[in-house]
Scaffold this motif. Structure first.
Motif, mmCIF file in Angstrom:
data_model
loop_
_atom_site.group_PDB
_atom_site.id
_atom_site.type_symbol
_atom_site.label_atom_id
_atom_site.label_comp_id
_atom_site.label_asym_id
_atom_site.label_seq_id
_atom_site.Cartn_x
_atom_site.Cartn_y
_atom_site.Cartn_z
ATOM 1 N N MET A 150 89.602 -14.329 24.619
ATOM 2 C CA MET A 150 88.815 -13.099 24.595
ATOM 3 C C MET A 150 89.017 -12.276 25.866
ATOM 4 S SD MET A 150 86.484 -11.586 22.689
ATOM 5 C CE MET A 150 85.108 -12.353 21.882
ATOM 6 N N GLU A 151 88.896 -12.927 27.021
ATOM 7 C CA GLU A 151 89.041 -12.209 28.289
ATOM 8 C C GLU A 151 90.401 -11.524 28.368
ATOM 9 O OE1 GLU A 151 87.785 -15.087 27.961
ATOM 10 O OE2 GLU A 151 86.002 -15.353 29.194
ATOM 11 N N GLY A 152 91.430 -12.277 27.987
ATOM 12 C CA GLY A 152 92.780 -11.734 28.062
ATOM 13 C C GLY A 152 92.942 -10.497 27.204
ATOM 14 N N TYR A 153 92.485 -10.592 25.956
ATOM 15 C CA TYR A 153 92.675 -9.453 25.062
ATOM 16 C C TYR A 153 91.855 -8.255 25.511
ATOM 17 C CZ TYR A 153 95.133 -12.669 22.080
ATOM 18 O OH TYR A 153 96.029 -13.561 21.597
ATOM 19 N N VAL A 154 90.644 -8.540 26.016
ATOM 20 C CA VAL A 154 89.822 -7.417 26.497
ATOM 21 C C VAL A 154 90.515 -6.735 27.672
ATOM 22 C CG1 VAL A 154 87.663 -6.827 27.628
ATOM 23 C CG2 VAL A 154 87.645 -8.330 25.662
ATOM 24 N N PHE A 155 91.076 -7.545 28.556
ATOM 25 C CA PHE A 155 91.794 -7.010 29.714
ATOM 26 C C PHE A 155 92.953 -6.112 29.272
ATOM 27 C CE2 PHE A 155 95.376 -7.831 32.672
ATOM 28 C CZ PHE A 155 94.880 -7.153 33.770
ATOM 29 N N PHE B 202 89.312 2.975 19.045
ATOM 30 C CA PHE B 202 90.182 2.114 18.246
ATOM 31 C C PHE B 202 91.599 2.625 18.122
ATOM 32 C CE2 PHE B 202 86.269 0.143 16.938
ATOM 33 C CZ PHE B 202 86.652 -1.169 16.870
ATOM 34 N N ARG B 203 91.803 3.941 18.276
ATOM 35 C CA ARG B 203 93.185 4.349 18.046
ATOM 36 C C ARG B 203 94.013 4.302 19.320
ATOM 37 N NH1 ARG B 203 93.741 10.673 16.918
ATOM 38 N NH2 ARG B 203 93.072 11.435 18.923
ATOM 39 N N ASN B 204 93.370 4.057 20.451
ATOM 40 C CA ASN B 204 94.141 3.981 21.690
ATOM 41 C C ASN B 204 94.461 2.548 22.098
ATOM 42 O OD1 ASN B 204 94.609 6.645 22.262
ATOM 43 N ND2 ASN B 204 92.605 6.927 23.197
ATOM 44 N N ILE B 205 94.213 1.611 21.214
ATOM 45 C CA ILE B 205 94.540 0.221 21.512
ATOM 46 C C ILE B 205 95.584 -0.228 20.494
ATOM 47 C CG2 ILE B 205 93.642 -2.118 21.595
ATOM 48 C CD1 ILE B 205 90.996 -0.951 22.449
ATOM 49 N N PRO B 206 96.676 -0.829 20.947
ATOM 50 C CA PRO B 206 97.740 -1.205 20.011
ATOM 51 C C PRO B 206 97.203 -2.077 18.876
ATOM 52 C CG PRO B 206 98.454 -1.548 22.253
ATOM 53 C CD PRO B 206 97.031 -1.144 22.327
ATOM 54 N N GLN C 5 94.836 -5.591 18.579
ATOM 55 C CA GLN C 5 93.599 -5.710 17.798
ATOM 56 C C GLN C 5 93.659 -6.887 16.841
ATOM 57 O OE1 GLN C 5 91.884 -2.203 16.128
ATOM 58 N NE2 GLN C 5 92.890 -0.867 17.584
ATOM 59 N N ILE C 6 94.823 -7.043 16.197
ATOM 60 C CA ILE C 6 94.972 -8.171 15.274
ATOM 61 C C ILE C 6 94.787 -9.479 16.031
ATOM 62 C CG2 ILE C 6 96.598 -9.406 13.804
ATOM 63 C CD1 ILE C 6 97.799 -6.746 13.053
ATOM 64 N N LEU D 169 93.536 -3.745 10.373
ATOM 65 C CA LEU D 169 94.270 -2.634 9.749
ATOM 66 C C LEU D 169 93.312 -1.538 9.338
ATOM 67 C CD1 LEU D 169 96.927 -4.289 7.440
ATOM 68 C CD2 LEU D 169 97.350 -2.809 9.359
ATOM 69 N N SER D 170 92.159 -1.920 8.738
ATOM 70 C CA SER D 170 91.277 -0.850 8.267
ATOM 71 C C SER D 170 90.569 -0.172 9.434
ATOM 72 C CB SER D 170 90.292 -1.350 7.215
ATOM 73 O OG SER D 170 89.942 -2.662 7.436
ATOM 74 N N LEU D 171 90.174 -0.939 10.456
ATOM 75 C CA LEU D 171 89.521 -0.300 11.596
ATOM 76 C C LEU D 171 90.469 0.674 12.293
ATOM 77 C CD1 LEU D 171 87.501 -3.176 13.264
ATOM 78 C CD2 LEU D 171 86.623 -1.145 12.164
ATOM 79 N N TYR D 172 91.737 0.266 12.409
ATOM 80 C CA TYR D 172 92.721 1.091 13.117
ATOM 81 C C TYR D 172 93.071 2.327 12.297
ATOM 82 C CZ TYR D 172 97.145 2.105 15.525
ATOM 83 O OH TYR D 172 98.161 2.691 16.224
ATOM 84 N N THR D 173 93.405 2.120 11.016
ATOM 85 C CA THR D 173 93.846 3.247 10.203
ATOM 86 C C THR D 173 92.704 4.213 9.923
ATOM 87 O OG1 THR D 173 95.340 1.673 9.198
ATOM 88 C CG2 THR D 173 95.217 3.814 8.197
ATOM 89 N N ALA D 174 91.462 3.677 9.862
ATOM 90 C CA ALA D 174 90.324 4.551 9.584
ATOM 91 C C ALA D 174 90.205 5.653 10.624
ATOM 92 C CB ALA D 174 89.041 3.728 9.551
ATOM 93 N N THR D 175 90.596 5.369 11.884
ATOM 94 C CA THR D 175 90.492 6.413 12.903
ATOM 95 C C THR D 175 91.422 7.582 12.560
ATOM 96 O OG1 THR D 175 92.237 5.454 14.239
ATOM 97 C CG2 THR D 175 90.016 4.735 14.695
#
Lengths: 480, 371
Positions: free
Chosen positions: A448-453, B105-109, B113-114, B246-252
């Protein structure tokens, strides 16, 4: 004092309703606030369901009471206009206020209050909060990948130098302003290329590329003396011929050995990684995909059917497939198409693949800009006697590119966000390094920490880019 | 000149490929598709095990890709439309909340997110034995989501009743439109449609002999510490993480399309409609939405395509989609890089080109009604 009708608040009893409404509203907010920050439940004496819904009901009634049109109180009117236009909006506003109040304490405590910052081993991470020690310990890996610790100053130095060189544009005097485009399009990428492939890599890669660079420089110098008529064919043939000549016939190795940078160990690209690799890949792909995309956008509107169909085919092909299959292709399929002794580094293959992929998107964006220009612009340029290239360079492209700044920025953002996909070919940038670190037996359980970072880093980069593109758009906006 | 260059380049590549394949002892051909695959896939919609052919494995991957895409598109559309409309709300809080969601959500790869959902968030779920039931029937555990299975009797009758309802609705719509055009009468089409689609299937339950029962998942102990749910339908965590992100990202992106579409309808249109006496609802339904949809649909379809292509990121968390099953496992086993990568790319290419042809056709169709 007239009779108060509680079902329909109006201006006659303005202050009665205002005080009553605000009181109810504050009670409801206070209830949630105490509940979430101090875990006090002041409505605990009520049955569970009612206690849960009470703030919502109270707040709703309060907001209903203060919804008085044209009350004459500026703040109240503003409040009503923005969060309290009707019953439905009032409920939504309340819900959002409550959600924010409820989510602040857990987030705060996870991020800061219960988190551990000190120390350099897993033992300090006993609290319920985040373990930022993990990030601290692994910081070098997340930034530089497997790049040897002692050599990391090379990356730092290159990036600082490139950042300084890149900011030249802000300090240029008017006299040099007109060369800036040339500088950013040709010279700066070239310097960056030198830095990254000689300084960060060091060692043998130097030789492979030096043939190409010497061939390019030689052919450009000779090119000045070639009559214009033959220049096209000259540049089509001679650089490649020179390259092959240098590589296979003139054994240049001894001479280059003399110029070898002493003391710089070779770091193979497989060891590069972390955030610095994200930057390197994004940077080169940005630089390469733009001209390629522009060429195909022009090609798609070309008068020659063959060029047009090739461009359409190229664009539609890349746009139709996912990037991950393109990287698969560059990893497993592409080497099959090359001579057996010919080896292209996987980082280079990656950069080529991503550049071609994004170029197709850039091409479509630029085509949109080209199509949006009125015909009059083309006709006016032609009637001035401009040729194809002159017309496009001086009249069409500057206007078209201005129009599509947002689109291009979006494509570039997509590119930066796509860089983590290079895990397919085994290169580990920051997300890849995170996945590696989280499987380390000594540091299990801190995914979690890593991904949040990483999310925070990417968010900052992408948000800054989108804001910058918005500024550019505003700056170059011309009224028509 | 260009022709010669193209031919030369292709000739060069083909020659090299031949030389390489000869030296590695691989022969080119698609015959392997009918051979026995001898690998297993965790999750498949059709019956599959190692004894089936490579082609069957390809189908399994393709169906899994389509499944996650359809789920993702469904939720992304709902969320995207809600957020897009919320972005235009006069309510300051709702507006900012929606904007925050979009910007966040759209500024994070997507890949990040997956990974986040799969490796961090879903790992915090309880073990099967500790899971609490949701509504008493579904279980969300670290091993996936277990929901009751539907067991139908005479499913075809139920299915026909729905089709009949849809046909009836279409007929009524056409009739209502005629009535409106010839006599100016308005019929409550929406109410009738909802009634039909509810009543006909209910009738099929009452008289058609359709029966529906649920098979609720039951906890079963495999070993002292290993539990599993049996019965019902189990959705693997990979699928949940993938569909969720996928849905959270594409929804933006869909939200932005919706917002742009509604904003793209000129203010004058709304004012003109209001000035001839249409109610706000009628303005939205008859004037704004038809014009907004024309702007919204093309970019939204593009986003659907992107979602489908992005679903190939499944390979990163081992959800058995087309890329993982076919371009991953099958390629490892056969070593036929050129054939397999080309089939995979061709599949995606066919998918997106057919959708874009459909889109162009649709664009042309709605463009005719323009002045």
């Amino acid at each position: 004092m007239s009779k108060i009708n509680f079902l329909k608040p109006d201006k006659t009893n303005l202050y009665t309703f205002l005080y009553l409404g605000l009181f109810l509203f504050f009670i409801s907010v206070l209830d949630v606030l105490l509940n979430s920050f101090f875990s006090l439940n002041i409505t605990g004496f009520l049955p569970g369901f009612l206690s849960f819904l009470l703030p919502l009901i109270l707040g709703f009634i309060g907001l209903y009471f203060i919804r008085i049109e044209l009350s004459g109180i500026k703040q109240l009117d503003l409040l009503n206009k923005h969060i309290n236009t009707n019953n439905f909006n009032a409920i939504l506003s309340l819900l959002i206020i409550f959600i924010i109040l409820k989510s602040i304490p857990p987030i705060l405590s996870w991020f800061f209050i219960d988190a551990s910052f000190a120390g350099d081993s897993k033992d300090v991470c006993t609290g319920t909060g985040a373990c930022w020690t993990y990030i601290k310990v692994w910081m070098r890996r997340f930034m530089y990948g497997m790049y040897p610790n002692g050599e990391q100053w090379r990356i730092n130095l290159s990036f600082i130098a490139l950042a300084l060189l890149g900011s030249v544009g802000f300090f240029a005097t008017d006299k040099f302003k007109k060369y800036l485009t040339l500088y950013y399009v040709v010279i700066y990428p070239f310097i960056a290329f030198l830095f990254i492939f000689f300084f960060i890599s060091g060692g043998p890669v130097f030789f492979d590329f030096s043939y190409g660079i010497i061939a390019a420089i030689l052919s450009i110098i000779i090119g000045f003396f070639i009559p214009n008529k033959f220049k096209f064919y000259y540049f089509l043939i001679v650089p490649f011929a020179l390259y092959i000549l240098l590589k296979y016939f003139i054994f240049f190795e001894e001479y280059i050995e003399l110029g070898k940078l002493d003391g710089l160990n070779w770091v193979e690209t497989g060891a590069w990684g972390g955030l610095s690799l994200t930057f390197i890949i994004s940077f080169f792909c940005l630089i390469f995909c733009f001209p390629i995309g522009m060429a195909f956008a022009l090609g798609r509107r070309s008068g020659f059917p063959l060029i047009r169909y090739i461009s359409i085919g190229f664009i539609e092909f890349w746009r139709g497939v996912p990037l991950i299959t393109v990287l698969f292709m560059s990893a497993v399929m592409f080497p099959m198409f090359l001579p057996a002794d010919f080896f292209i580094d996987k980082l280079v293959r990656c950069i080529i693949a991503i550049s071609l992929f994004e170029a197709a998107y850039v091409a479509e964006v630029i085509r949109g800009g080209l199509q949006a220009l009125p015909r009059g612009q083309y006709e006016a340029a032609k009637s001035l006697g401009m040729g194809y290239w002159r017309m496009h360079i001086f009249v069409i492209l500057p206007q078209a590119l201005k129009l599509v700044i947002p689109g291009i920025a979006n494509t570039f953002l997509a590119l930066v966000k796509d860089t983590p996909l290079i895990f397919v070919v085994g290169l580990l940038e920051i997300v890849g390094m995170l996945n590696l670190a989280k499987t380390n037996p000594e540091w299990l359980g801190f995914a979690m920490e890593g991904y949040v970072f990483a999310a925070i880093i990417f968010w900052i980069i992408c948000y800054a880019m989108s804001k910058y593109s918005y500024n550019l758009e505003q700056k170059y906006k011309t009224d028509r | 000149m260009t022709v010669i260059a193209v031919v030369l380049v292709f000739g060069f590549f083909t020659y090299n490929a031949q030389v390489n394949m000869e030296s590695r002892g691989i022969d080119f051909g698609y015959g392997f598709l009918s051979q026995e695959s001898s690998f297993d896939v965790q999750f498949s919609l059709i019956e599959y095990d190692g004894s089936h052919s490579y082609f069957r494995a390809y189908l399994v991957g393709l169906l899994n890709t389509i499944l996650v895409s359809v789920i993702g598109i469904f939720f992304a559309t709902i969320l995207g439309v809600i957020v897009g409309i919320a972005r235009l709300s006069p309510n300051y809080l709702i507006n900012k909340f929606a904007a925050f969601y979009v910007e966040f959500f759209r500024n994070i790869p997507l890949l990040l997110q997956i990974f986040f959902w799969y490796f961090a968030a879903l790992r915090a779920l309880p073990l099967p034995q500790d899971a609490e039931a949701m509504f008493g029937i579904a279980f969300l555990t670290i091993k996936g989501l277990y929901v009751p299975a539907f067991i139908w009797q005479n499913f075809n009758i139920f299915f026909y009743s729905i089709i009949a309802a849809i046909i009836a609705i279409i007929v009524i719509r056409i009739q209502a439109k005629k009535l409106q055009e010839t006599q100016g009468k308005q019929t409550p089409v929406l109410l009738i449609s909802i009634g039909l689609i509810l009543i006909l299937p209910v009738l099929s339950f009452l008289f058609g002999g359709v029966k529906l029962s649920f098979e609720v998942p039951v906890l079963k102990q495999l070993a002292t510490t290993s539990f599993i749910y049996e019965g019902g339908v189990s959705l693997p965590p990979e699928l949940i993480a993938l569909a969720l992100s996928l849905s959270l990202y594409t929804a933006t992106f869909i939200a932005e399309c919706v917002r742009a579409g509604i904003q793209g309808v000129g203010k004058g249109q709304k004012e003109a409609a209001a000035s001839i006496g249409l109610t706000p609802n009628q303005v939205l339904k008859l004037v704004v939405m038809p014009q907004a949809l024309r702007i919204i649909i093309p970019p939204t379809t593009n986003q659907y395509l992107n979602l489908t292509k992005n679903s190939s990121l499944a390979a990163a968390i081992a959800y058995p989609d087309l890329v993982l099953v076919f371009a991953g496992t099958a390629l490892m086993q056969t070593g036929k890089a050129i054939e397999i990568v080309s089939i995979t790319m061709f599949t995606y290419l066919t998918l997106s080109i057919s959708i874009s042809i459909l889109m162009n056709w649709y664009n042309k169709k709605i463009a005719i009604t323009e002045k």
